[in-house]
Design a protein around this motif. Structure first.
Motif, PDB file in Angstrom:
ATOM      1  N   GLU A 255      -9.117   3.910   2.696  1.00 15.69           N
ATOM      2  CA  GLU A 255      -8.913   2.863   1.694  1.00 15.69           C
ATOM      3  C   GLU A 255      -7.873   1.846   2.154  1.00 15.69           C
TER       4      GLU A 255
ATOM      5  N   GLN B  85      -8.486  -2.015   2.451  1.00  9.50           N
ATOM      6  CA  GLN B  85      -7.642  -2.969   1.742  1.00  9.50           C
ATOM      7  C   GLN B  85      -7.296  -4.164   2.619  1.00  9.50           C
TER       8      GLN B  85
ATOM      9  N   ASN C 128       0.868  -1.174   0.000  1.00  3.80           N
ATOM     10  CA  ASN C 128       0.000   0.000   0.000  1.00  3.80           C
ATOM     11  C   ASN C 128       0.905   1.225   0.000  1.00  3.80           C
TER      12      ASN C 128
ATOM     13  N   ASP D 296     -10.492  -6.264   2.862  1.00  5.78           N
ATOM     14  CA  ASP D 296     -10.818  -6.907   1.583  1.00  5.78           C
ATOM     15  C   ASP D 296      -9.828  -8.017   1.249  1.00  5.78           C
ATOM     16  N   THR D 297      -8.557  -7.812   1.584  1.00  4.38           N
ATOM     17  CA  THR D 297      -7.523  -8.776   1.221  1.00  4.38           C
ATOM     18  C   THR D 297      -7.489  -9.972   2.157  1.00  4.38           C
TER      19      THR D 297
END
Length: 300
Positions: A81, A85, A69, A88-89
């Protein structure tokens, strides 16, 4: 089971120095990581994905999992975000290590407005923004009935705690982070989040040139790995009972910084001509402010 098995962590400023050491230590003990690093110089200039990519490659080489990131953590939306991330990951977020920072040192009478604003933004807002968004993720998890056992680990500095000259911008921001740590610990404890901070002493590019002529032993004690060990423990389930604390950390040892305390007192007066002797008396009885070299066992 490893100390951090199954835990997901974000480390900001993880491309070099302390942040890199934190990330590698967390990965070594089982954490999955978001490696945040803008890739700028120590003064905050430029962008380069390479440092973050190299840390991810090192973690993958040891069999771990990590993603890159390159967000500016002082950007409100980018910080949100980054938190997303991680979720989501890896499906969750358990640990936030706020480490990103820059230096633009100058005596306060010579410091420019931009030097003040930029350093305070990167350090203080760049700590608050990730905390805000991570805390909101954990708040929603708690409201949904899912147990939260999360950790925030911030980075303050001896420059703030003991008022190092020539660093008015950096010290002020780091002092704000120390207070933010204590405040966040009080606010977030009810949802299962602990918040602590470290005041590290390490040899990194941020301290380049400050250790010239020092002994090999002293340099070894400034290895970032000593500090990363404390960060890894604070990130673990074992640290659940510790919150709102600031730890001095380096190879010579760990100690707890004791907060502001109420000192000697006197009666108040509406008349300023009556208070002089009393103020001098209580100031005389009060302990002197600790200096940056005062704790000698941590500064041999």
């Amino acid at each position: 089971m490893s100390l951090l098995e199954g835990r997901v962590a974000i480390v900001t400023g993880a491309g070099r120095g302390l942040g890199r050491a934190h990330a590698l230590k967390l990965a070594e003990h089982g954490a999955k990581l978001v490696i945040n690093d803008l890739g700028s110089s120590s003064s905050g200039e430029g962008v380069d994905q390479t440092p973050a990519q190299e840390v991810v490659a090192a973690i993958e080489a040891m069999g771990g999992q990590a993603v890159v990131n390159t967000s500016d953590v002082s950007n409100w939306n980018a910080a949100q975000e980054m938190v997303q991330q991680a979720v989501d990951t890896f499906g969750r977020l358990d640990v936030l290590v706020n480490n990103a920072g820059i230096l633009r040192d100058r005596m306060l009478v010579n410091m420019t407005e931009d030097e003040w604003d930029t350093v305070v933004k990167v350090h203080l807002k760049g700590t608050f923004a990730p905390i805000h968004h991570a805390a909101n993720y954990w708040r929603l998890e708690s409201k949904a009935g899912r147990p939260v056992d999360a950790r925030i680990i911030n980075t303050t500095s001896h420059s703030a705690l003991f008022a190092n000259i020539g660093q008015a911008n950096y010290a002020s921001a780091k002092g704000g982070i120390a207070t933010l740590t204590q405040l966040a610990a009080r606010e977030l404890g009810r949802i299962g989040v602990t918040v602590n901070a470290i005041a590290p002493r390490a040899e990194t590019r941020m301290t380049a040139g400050l250790s010239e002529g020092q002994s090999e032993e002293r340099m070894a004690r400034r290895d970032p790995e000593w500090i990363a060990a404390m960060v890894a423990w604070l990130a673990s389930p074992e640290s659940k009972s510790i919150s709102g604390r600031i730890f001095e950390t380096w190879g010579y040892g760990y100690s707890v910084i004791e907060s502001w305390q109420h000192g000697p007192q006197m009666e108040a007066s509406r008349d300023p001509t009556e208070i002089g002797e009393g103020v001098k008396r209580i100031a005389g009885f009060a302990r002197p402010n600790a200096g940056i070299d005062r704790n000698t066992w941590l500064n041999p």
